[in-house]
Design a protein around this motif. Structure first.
Motif, PDB file in Angstrom:
ATOM      1  N   ASP A   1    -135.042  -4.274 142.290  1.00  0.00           N
ATOM      2  CA  ASP A   1    -135.739  -5.351 142.984  1.00  0.00           C
ATOM      3  C   ASP A   1    -137.160  -4.971 143.378  1.00  0.00           C
ATOM      4  OD1 ASP A   1    -135.432  -8.077 143.790  1.00  0.00           O
ATOM      5  OD2 ASP A   1    -135.433  -7.403 145.882  1.00  0.00           O
ATOM      6  N   ASP A   2    -137.481  -3.678 143.380  1.00  0.00           N
ATOM      7  CA  ASP A   2    -138.849  -3.218 143.619  1.00  0.00           C
ATOM      8  C   ASP A   2    -138.891  -1.706 143.429  1.00  0.00           C
ATOM      9  OD1 ASP A   2    -141.562  -3.535 144.142  1.00  0.00           O
ATOM     10  OD2 ASP A   2    -141.197  -4.732 145.932  1.00  0.00           O
ATOM     11  N   VAL A   3    -140.090  -1.191 143.249  1.00  0.00           N
ATOM     12  CA  VAL A   3    -140.285   0.251 143.078  1.00  0.00           C
ATOM     13  C   VAL A   3    -141.498   0.639 143.908  1.00  0.00           C
ATOM     14  CG1 VAL A   3    -140.711   2.127 141.438  1.00  0.00           C
ATOM     15  CG2 VAL A   3    -139.395   0.121 140.716  1.00  0.00           C
ATOM     16  N   ALA A   4    -141.377   1.740 144.652  1.00  0.00           N
ATOM     17  CA  ALA A   4    -142.490   2.256 145.444  1.00  0.00           C
ATOM     18  C   ALA A   4    -142.732   3.715 145.083  1.00  0.00           C
ATOM     19  CB  ALA A   4    -142.180   2.145 146.937  1.00  0.00           C
ATOM     20  N   ALA A   5    -143.994   4.053 144.846  1.00  0.00           N
ATOM     21  CA  ALA A   5    -144.382   5.447 144.644  1.00  0.00           C
ATOM     22  C   ALA A   5    -144.773   6.006 145.998  1.00  0.00           C
ATOM     23  CB  ALA A   5    -145.546   5.552 143.661  1.00  0.00           C
ATOM     24  N   LEU A   6    -144.204   7.147 146.352  1.00  0.00           N
ATOM     25  CA  LEU A   6    -144.415   7.720 147.676  1.00  0.00           C
ATOM     26  C   LEU A   6    -144.979   9.131 147.615  1.00  0.00           C
ATOM     27  CD1 LEU A   6    -140.971   6.539 149.065  1.00  0.00           C
ATOM     28  CD2 LEU A   6    -143.189   5.433 149.405  1.00  0.00           C
ATOM     29  N   GLY A   7    -145.491   9.519 146.470  1.00  0.00           N
ATOM     30  CA  GLY A   7    -146.002  10.876 146.297  1.00  0.00           C
ATOM     31  C   GLY A   7    -147.294  11.101 147.054  1.00  0.00           C
ATOM     32  N   SER A   8    -147.711  12.363 147.107  1.00  0.00           N
ATOM     33  CA  SER A   8    -148.918  12.704 147.859  1.00  0.00           C
ATOM     34  C   SER A   8    -150.189  12.219 147.183  1.00  0.00           C
ATOM     35  CB  SER A   8    -148.990  14.225 148.060  1.00  0.00           C
ATOM     36  OG  SER A   8    -149.039  14.866 146.796  1.00  0.00           O
ATOM     37  N   ASP A   9    -150.169  12.056 145.852  1.00  0.00           N
ATOM     38  CA  ASP A   9    -151.384  11.653 145.150  1.00  0.00           C
ATOM     39  C   ASP A   9    -151.368  10.206 144.687  1.00  0.00           C
ATOM     40  OD1 ASP A   9    -149.377  12.079 143.311  1.00  0.00           O
ATOM     41  OD2 ASP A   9    -150.715  12.849 141.759  1.00  0.00           O
ATOM     42  N   GLU A  10    -150.292   9.506 144.936  1.00  0.00           N
ATOM     43  CA  GLU A  10    -150.170   8.151 144.404  1.00  0.00           C
ATOM     44  C   GLU A  10    -149.213   7.353 145.276  1.00  0.00           C
ATOM     45  OE1 GLU A  10    -149.587   6.650 140.061  1.00  0.00           O
ATOM     46  OE2 GLU A  10    -148.063   8.139 140.489  1.00  0.00           O
ATOM     47  N   ASN A  11    -149.699   6.219 145.770  1.00  0.00           N
ATOM     48  CA  ASN A  11    -148.887   5.347 146.615  1.00  0.00           C
ATOM     49  C   ASN A  11    -149.083   3.906 146.176  1.00  0.00           C
ATOM     50  OD1 ASN A  11    -147.809   7.117 148.961  1.00  0.00           O
ATOM     51  ND2 ASN A  11    -149.921   7.733 148.654  1.00  0.00           N
ATOM     52  N   TRP A  12    -148.006   3.249 145.802  1.00  0.00           N
ATOM     53  CA  TRP A  12    -148.076   1.846 145.427  1.00  0.00           C
ATOM     54  C   TRP A  12    -146.695   1.216 145.576  1.00  0.00           C
ATOM     55  CZ3 TRP A  12    -144.588   1.538 141.564  1.00  0.00           C
ATOM     56  CH2 TRP A  12    -144.462   2.619 140.690  1.00  0.00           C
ATOM     57  N   LEU A  13    -146.692  -0.093 145.681  1.00  0.00           N
ATOM     58  CA  LEU A  13    -145.470  -0.896 145.695  1.00  0.00           C
ATOM     59  C   LEU A  13    -145.596  -1.880 144.538  1.00  0.00           C
ATOM     60  CD1 LEU A  13    -142.803  -1.735 147.092  1.00  0.00           C
ATOM     61  CD2 LEU A  13    -144.163  -3.338 148.456  1.00  0.00           C
ATOM     62  N   LEU A  14    -144.671  -1.856 143.609  1.00  0.00           N
ATOM     63  CA  LEU A  14    -144.782  -2.625 142.380  1.00  0.00           C
ATOM     64  C   LEU A  14    -145.012  -4.111 142.633  1.00  0.00           C
ATOM     65  CD1 LEU A  14    -144.714  -2.754 139.308  1.00  0.00           C
ATOM     66  CD2 LEU A  14    -142.215  -2.927 139.458  1.00  0.00           C
ATOM     67  N   SER A  15    -144.199  -4.744 143.459  1.00  0.00           N
ATOM     68  CA  SER A  15    -144.337  -6.184 143.664  1.00  0.00           C
ATOM     69  C   SER A  15    -145.696  -6.533 144.266  1.00  0.00           C
ATOM     70  CB  SER A  15    -143.207  -6.730 144.542  1.00  0.00           C
ATOM     71  OG  SER A  15    -143.235  -6.122 145.820  1.00  0.00           O
ATOM     72  N   TRP A  16    -146.187  -5.707 145.179  1.00  0.00           N
ATOM     73  CA  TRP A  16    -147.506  -5.958 145.761  1.00  0.00           C
ATOM     74  C   TRP A  16    -148.583  -5.826 144.692  1.00  0.00           C
ATOM     75  CZ3 TRP A  16    -152.242  -3.786 146.174  1.00  0.00           C
ATOM     76  CH2 TRP A  16    -153.111  -4.353 147.093  1.00  0.00           C
ATOM     77  N   ALA A  17    -148.527  -4.765 143.908  1.00  0.00           N
ATOM     78  CA  ALA A  17    -149.536  -4.549 142.873  1.00  0.00           C
ATOM     79  C   ALA A  17    -149.527  -5.683 141.849  1.00  0.00           C
ATOM     80  CB  ALA A  17    -149.307  -3.204 142.185  1.00  0.00           C
ATOM     81  N   LEU A  18    -148.354  -6.146 141.471  1.00  0.00           N
ATOM     82  CA  LEU A  18    -148.267  -7.243 140.510  1.00  0.00           C
ATOM     83  C   LEU A  18    -148.829  -8.550 141.074  1.00  0.00           C
ATOM     84  CD1 LEU A  18    -144.702  -6.661 139.016  1.00  0.00           C
ATOM     85  CD2 LEU A  18    -146.893  -6.329 137.845  1.00  0.00           C
ATOM     86  N   THR A  19    -148.742  -8.712 142.382  1.00  0.00           N
ATOM     87  CA  THR A  19    -149.187  -9.952 143.004  1.00  0.00           C
ATOM     88  C   THR A  19    -150.644  -9.920 143.436  1.00  0.00           C
ATOM     89  OG1 THR A  19    -146.940 -10.308 143.820  1.00  0.00           O
ATOM     90  CG2 THR A  19    -148.681 -11.589 144.864  1.00  0.00           C
ATOM     91  N   TYR A  20    -151.099  -8.784 143.991  1.00  0.00           N
ATOM     92  CA  TYR A  20    -152.398  -8.777 144.654  1.00  0.00           C
ATOM     93  C   TYR A  20    -153.451  -7.839 144.070  1.00  0.00           C
ATOM     94  CZ  TYR A  20    -149.731 -11.231 148.176  1.00  0.00           C
ATOM     95  OH  TYR A  20    -148.937 -12.130 148.816  1.00  0.00           O
ATOM     96  N   ASP A  21    -153.090  -6.933 143.216  1.00  0.00           N
ATOM     97  CA  ASP A  21    -154.059  -5.960 142.727  1.00  0.00           C
ATOM     98  C   ASP A  21    -155.037  -6.642 141.769  1.00  0.00           C
ATOM     99  OD1 ASP A  21    -155.521  -3.847 141.798  1.00  0.00           O
ATOM    100  OD2 ASP A  21    -153.812  -2.646 141.182  1.00  0.00           O
ATOM    101  N   PRO A  22    -156.302  -6.800 142.186  1.00  0.00           N
ATOM    102  CA  PRO A  22    -157.257  -7.526 141.350  1.00  0.00           C
ATOM    103  C   PRO A  22    -157.648  -6.773 140.081  1.00  0.00           C
ATOM    104  CG  PRO A  22    -158.357  -6.596 143.244  1.00  0.00           C
ATOM    105  CD  PRO A  22    -156.887  -6.345 143.430  1.00  0.00           C
TER     106      PRO A  22
END
Length: 165
Positions: free
Chosen positions: A141-162
């Motif tokens: 239902d969603d994927v989040a990267a939580l590493g020290s060099d990379e942080n993102w939430l898939l659903s947010w990026a698909l919706t809002y990342d310009p």
């Protein structure tokens, strides 16, 4: 004899072919294990969307419609190729996974979260994969990267990342 050969071929194909959206997983950990089994040497990886829930698939489809997958080729006018799209389970171009650890699911009702950590070559990755029970099986239902060099939430990026991926 011929029937036996056909059964053996069908069984072999079932073991080699990647998972499809029709596959049902009895628990969230089995779903995540199936996803990462596809990134081992000699395995064929499915499209990541084969594992998406209806909600995440809808977000993904809307991102396609909104042309959120900008990349250098698209900017230069080259033809868009779906194979170049972002893969949330393995967000690297090449794969040589080791130290793969799939955590025990944390469950509340029909929802669960499974943590995944691995090294791809020498890059550590830490992901949190949200799952939901849907149509008798578990889906991402969603994927989040939580590493020290990379942080993102898939659903947010698909919706809002310009800039897209």
């Amino acid at each position: 004899m011929r029937t036996g050969l056909l059964v053996m071929i069908a069984a072999g194909l079932a073991m080699v072919l990647p998972a499809t959206a029709a596959d049902r997983f009895d628990d969230p950990k089995a779903l995540v294990a199936a996803i990462y089994a596809e990134y081992q040497p000699g395995a064929l990886a499915s499209e990541p969307t084969a594992y998406y829930s209806r909600r995440l698939q809808s977000v993904f489809d809307q991102a396609l419609e909104n042309r959120m997958f900008a990349n250098d080729a698209a900017i230069s006018g080259a033809e868009f190729k779906p194979a170049e799209m972002f893969n949330p389970f393995l967000p690297d171009v090449s794969a040589l996974l080791f130290d793969l650890t799939i955590g025990e699911p944390l469950m509340i009702g029909d929802r669960a979260v499974v943590s995944v950590s691995y090294h791809n070559f020498d890059h550590p990755r830490l992901l949190s994969i949200a799952t939901v029970r849907e149509d008798g099986g578990w889906k991402v239902d969603d994927v989040a990267a939580l590493g020290s060099d990379e942080n993102w939430l898939l659903s947010w990026a698909l919706t809002y990342d310009p800039l897209g991926f």
